[in-house]
Motif scaffolding. Structure first.
Motif, mmCIF file in Angstrom:
data_model
loop_
_atom_site.group_PDB
_atom_site.id
_atom_site.type_symbol
_atom_site.label_atom_id
_atom_site.label_comp_id
_atom_site.label_asym_id
_atom_site.label_seq_id
_atom_site.Cartn_x
_atom_site.Cartn_y
_atom_site.Cartn_z
ATOM 1 N N VAL A 249 15.296 -87.554 36.906
ATOM 2 C CA VAL A 249 14.866 -88.670 36.065
ATOM 3 C C VAL A 249 14.180 -88.162 34.805
ATOM 4 N N ALA A 250 13.330 -87.138 34.963
ATOM 5 C CA ALA A 250 12.624 -86.585 33.808
ATOM 6 C C ALA A 250 13.587 -85.985 32.793
ATOM 7 N N HIS A 251 14.625 -85.318 33.295
ATOM 8 C CA HIS A 251 15.609 -84.732 32.385
ATOM 9 C C HIS A 251 16.385 -85.807 31.639
ATOM 10 N N ARG A 252 16.822 -86.823 32.361
ATOM 11 C CA ARG A 252 17.578 -87.901 31.723
ATOM 12 C C ARG A 252 16.717 -88.671 30.734
ATOM 13 N N GLY A 253 15.426 -88.714 30.986
ATOM 14 C CA GLY A 253 14.525 -89.399 30.067
ATOM 15 C C GLY A 253 14.066 -88.539 28.908
#
Length: 265
Positions: free
Chosen positions: A192-196
Motif C-alpha cells: 500500500v505504501a509503495h502504491r501510494g
C-alpha cells in the motif's frame, strides 16, 4: 505487492537495456513470484523440522548444508534464469536458513529476542555492503557474479531473520495462527505504501520479502503442529509434501509459460 507493477526499474527505452535485462538471473516480480515465495517459506519450515526428527538435528543440518551448497552451485553455473533451478535454490535456502535460526535457539540457547535483532543487523550489513559496491539493491539488475553473491547473501539473511521473527511472535502469546494473521496484515503495508508513493520500489520489495518468511512459516506450523501447540495436527510430513507439490505445480507452469521472464529484445 502482487503484480508486475511492483519494483519496476525506470522505463527501458532502447534495445541495449532489454538485452541486459534478458540476462537477469532472477525472475520477474509477479503474483506467481509471491505465491511460490510464501509456499517455499512454509515448506522450508516444516521440512527442516521433519528432517531433524527423522535424522536427528546434527545429520539434518549436515544434509541441509550440502543440499544448500549444491543448489547454489547449480544456480551460479547457469547463465540465465531457469525456473526450476532458481526455485530449488530458494527452497534449500529456506530449509537451511530455518536450520541456522534453530541452531542458534535450540543448540546454543540464544533467545529469539536476541537472534531476531542479530539477523536484522546481518541483513542490514549485507544491504549496506551491496549498495556501497553496486549503488543499487534492485533485483532487476542481477547480471554479474558479484551482484548475484550479494543477492543470495541477502536472501539467506532474510530467511534467517524471518524464521526468528516468526518464532518470536508465536512464543510471546500470538500463537501460529495469530502470527500468520499479523504477518498477512503486515505484508500489505509495504504494498500500500509503495502504491501510494510513500515507499520506494526496492525498499517495498525487500520489506515484503522478509515478511513472507514468517507468514509462510506460521501458516505451515499452524497446519502441521499438534493442537496442544495451537496447530491443526496435520503432521510435518504431510504438510511438507503438500506444499512441495504446490510449489512444483507453479514452477512447472512458469517453466512452460515463461510468465516470470522478461521478453528478450
Amino acid at each position: 505487492m502482487s503484480t508486475e507493477h511492483v519494483l519496476q526499474d525506470p522505463p527501458r527505452g532502447h534495445a541495449r537495456a532489454r538485452i541486459r535485462e534478458s540476462a537477469n538471473k532472477v525472475p520477474e516480480v509477479t503474483v506467481y513470484f509471491w505465491i511460490i515465495k510464501v509456499l517455499t517459506t512454509g515448506m522450508g519450515e516444516t521440512a527442516s523440522d521433519f528432517l531433524a526428527h527423522l535424522f536427528g538435528p546434527i545429520p539434518a543440518v549436515g544434509l541441509g548444508g550440502l543440499a544448500f551448497v549444491a543448489a547454489l552451485v547449480l544456480q551460479f553455473t547457469v547463465r540465465r534464469y531457469v525456473a526450476w533451478i532458481y526455485w530449488t535454490a530458494i527452497i534449500m535456502v529456506s530449509v537451511f536458513g530455518t536450520m541456522a535460526a534453530d541452531v542458534l535457539h535450540v543448540g546454543l540457547g540464544v533467545p529469539y529476542t536476541l537472534s531476531t535483532p542479530l539477523f536484522l543487523v546481518a541483513l542490514a550489513t549485507v544491504f549496506a555492503l551491496w549498495y556501497a559496491s553496486e549503488r543499487t539493491l534492485s533485483i532487476h539488475s542481477i547480471r554479474t557474479r558479484r551482484r548475484e553473491l550479494f543477492y543470495w547473501a541477502a536472501v539467506l539473511a532474510t530467511f534467517a531473520l524471518g524464521t526468528a521473527a516468526g518464532d518470536l511472535t508465536a512464543t510471546i502469546g500470538l500463537g501460529y495462527l495469530g502470527s500468520a494473521v499479523l504477518f498477512a496484515v503486515a505484508i500489505c503495508v509495504p504494498a500500500v505504501a509503495h502504491r501510494g508513493g510513500l515507499l520506494g520500489a526496492v525498499t517495498a520489495f525487500w520489506t515484503a520479502y522478509v515478511i513472507t518468511r514468517p507468514l509462510g512459516a506460521s501458516l505451515a506450523d499452524w497446519m502441521a503442529l499438534p493442537g496442544k501447540r495451537g496447530g491443526l495436527d496435520w503432521g510435518l510430513g504431510p504438510v511438507t509434501l503438500s506444499w512441495t507439490v504446490a510449489i512444483v505445480g507453479f514452477v512447472v507452469f512458469l517453466a512452460l509459460t515463461r510468465r516470470d521472464t522478461a521478453p528478450a529484445a
